[in-house]
Design a protein around this motif. Structure first.
Motif, PDB file in Angstrom:
ATOM      1  N   ASN A  56       0.824  -1.205   0.000  1.00  0.00           N
ATOM      2  CA  ASN A  56       0.000   0.000   0.000  1.00  0.00           C
ATOM      3  C   ASN A  56       0.860   1.257   0.000  1.00  0.00           C
ATOM      4  O   ASN A  56       0.526   2.257  -0.648  1.00  0.00           O
ATOM      5  N   ALA A 111       2.191   1.736  -3.456  1.00  0.00           N
ATOM      6  CA  ALA A 111       1.109   2.114  -4.369  1.00  0.00           C
ATOM      7  C   ALA A 111       0.518   3.478  -4.041  1.00  0.00           C
ATOM      8  O   ALA A 111      -0.184   4.060  -4.867  1.00  0.00           O
ATOM      9  N   GLU A 125      -1.834   3.993  -1.985  1.00  0.00           N
ATOM     10  CA  GLU A 125      -3.275   3.827  -1.805  1.00  0.00           C
ATOM     11  C   GLU A 125      -3.531   2.499  -1.106  1.00  0.00           C
ATOM     12  O   GLU A 125      -2.656   1.644  -1.026  1.00  0.00           O
ATOM     13  N   LEU A 161      -4.478  -0.540  -1.651  1.00  0.00           N
ATOM     14  CA  LEU A 161      -4.733  -1.604  -2.615  1.00  0.00           C
ATOM     15  C   LEU A 161      -5.374  -2.804  -1.943  1.00  0.00           C
ATOM     16  O   LEU A 161      -6.256  -3.455  -2.501  1.00  0.00           O
ATOM     17  N   ARG A 215      -7.329  -6.798 -10.905  1.00  0.00           N
ATOM     18  CA  ARG A 215      -6.704  -5.485 -10.734  1.00  0.00           C
ATOM     19  C   ARG A 215      -5.456  -5.597  -9.868  1.00  0.00           C
ATOM     20  O   ARG A 215      -4.426  -4.987 -10.159  1.00  0.00           O
ATOM     21  N   LEU A 216      -5.527  -6.391  -8.791  1.00  0.00           N
ATOM     22  CA  LEU A 216      -4.363  -6.566  -7.926  1.00  0.00           C
ATOM     23  C   LEU A 216      -3.215  -7.231  -8.677  1.00  0.00           C
ATOM     24  O   LEU A 216      -2.048  -6.866  -8.512  1.00  0.00           O
ATOM     25  N   ARG A 268      -1.535  -4.560 -10.819  1.00  0.00           N
ATOM     26  CA  ARG A 268      -0.777  -3.582 -10.038  1.00  0.00           C
ATOM     27  C   ARG A 268       0.468  -4.199  -9.420  1.00  0.00           C
ATOM     28  O   ARG A 268       1.531  -3.573  -9.375  1.00  0.00           O
TER      29      ARG A 268
END
Length: 376
Positions: free
Chosen positions: A307, A310, A312, A314, A344-345, A348
């Motif tokens: 996180n 990122a 954010e 996540l 999505r994970l 990323r």
């Protein structure tokens, strides 16, 4: 060299894999684990002596840890090594490094403490202790350059070790798990103090997941026999012997690779899970008094490394009172069943992996050679 826990042992072994061929006859010693020993490292004390986390937990072991630090300092000042390398374990290593640097021994620290997350004032202490800092995240270089501390970005070592496309099927086969069906890996931490506060809630969460789907397989890698015995004791005392979990001796990477989702204690293991591209729930519990102090000291809203990188949330972070068995189970269920989230994970985490990928062994070994006047 000093590494204070299993993650530091692994990181140090990556450095040694690049350094040992260049210094085949060098005596490399201090405190470390079995992975470092593979490169001829000699440990004067068991690494586990330093594996204590939490303000008050450390205080309980302070006298013993300080005694080890003083004894090692005296030994190194007598031996006058070409260099000292502290691997993580900042509370132990920075104090030792400061005394060695003052005495003229070049000091290197491998992996910056998270001064960008909390206790940023430590940069002044680091400047007095460290001749050269090796950092594993690209944004850390600028922090040290601004502070006038020599620094090298070497990438995150496990980004090389963990494949860009992990073989989940092979990991399941190696662990005797079915090719289909859901698998959850639980990583409650390698320190005894982490097991003390995390193990029961994590297993209670597993119990709730199995109620929802009896076909779910739960695997729990243990860092060592001592941790395994303590985990079993905690689970038994909590009346959770009926929960169908499968304990593994080590094999954490296989467990993560085999899993569909992971419940992981906050720490470097969270980034390992991200490099395996696995959905996860990050959780952490500690002694109440430690929590009340530490929760006010953060600079950022995140504590999990994925996180933080990122910038954010996540993945969920459930800390202290929020880490109830019900909340952990619900969050894990979402990670297991929300296909759009899972995709999505994966995307990323793949991007994150590319960002962290460097030849860490070569880069860090070259930095050591330059520190001791043997490099270019």
């Amino acid at each position: 060299m000093v590494a204070g826990e299993s993650s530091g042992d692994l990181l140090a072994s990556r450095l040694l894999s690049g350094l040992r061929p260049q210094l085949p006859a060098a005596r490399i010693h201090g405190i470390g684990g079995h992975r470092m020993a593979e490169y001829g490292f000699q440990s004067h004390w068991p690494m586990e002596k330093l594996s204590v986390r939490g303000l008050f937990e450390v205080l309980a072991h302070y006298r013993e840890i300080k005694g080890i630090q003083n004894a090692l300092r005296d030994k190194l000042l007598a031996d006058r090594p070409a260099a000292f390398i502290g691997v993580d374990a900042p509370d132990f290593n920075f104090g030792l490094e400061a005394q060695l640097k003052q005495a003229g021994v070049p000091t290197m620290h491998f992996i910056s403490p998270s001064i960008w997350a909390w206790r940023g004032g430590r940069i002044k202490k680091i400047a007095k202790a460290v001749s050269h800092m090796l950092v594993v995240f690209p944004f850390e270089e600028e922090i040290y350059r601004k502070a006038g501390i020599p620094v090298t970005y070497v990438g995150y070592p496990l980004a090389e070790v963990i494949p860009m496309v992990p073989d989940s099927a092979a990991a399941r086969a190696a662990l005797g798990l079915p090719a289909d069906g859901k698998v959850v890996a639980i990583l409650p931490g390698s320190r005894m103090s982490e097991l003390k506060y995390n193990a029961v809630a994590f297993v209670q969460a597993a119990k709730r997941l199995v109620v929802r789907d009896p076909s779910i397989r739960i695997v729990v890698p243990m860092a060592g026999e001592k941790q395994r015995n303590y985990f079993n004791e905690l689970v038994s005392n909590a009346g959770l012997n009926d929960v169908p979990i499968e304990l593994l001796s080590g094999r954490s990477h296989e467990a993560i690779a085999a899993a569909d989702a992971v419940l992981v204690a906050s720490g470097t293991a969270t980034l390992e899970v991200a490099l395996f591209k696995k959905p996860m729930v990050i959780a952490y519990k500690m002694m109440r008094a430690s929590w009340e102090i530490l929760r006010h000291m953060g600079y950022q809203p995140w504590i999990g490394l994925p996180n933080i990188l990122a910038r954010e949330f996540l993945v969920p972070e459930l800390l202290q009172d929020a880490a109830t068995p019900e909340a952990l189970a619900d969050a894990l269920w979402t990670q297991l069943t929300d296909e759009a989230l899972r995709e999505r994970l994966h995307q990323r985490f793949t991007e994150m992996h590319h960002t962290l990928l460097r030849d860490t062994a070569r880069e860090s070994a070259q930095a050591v050679m330059r520190l001791i006047g043997r490099g270019v």
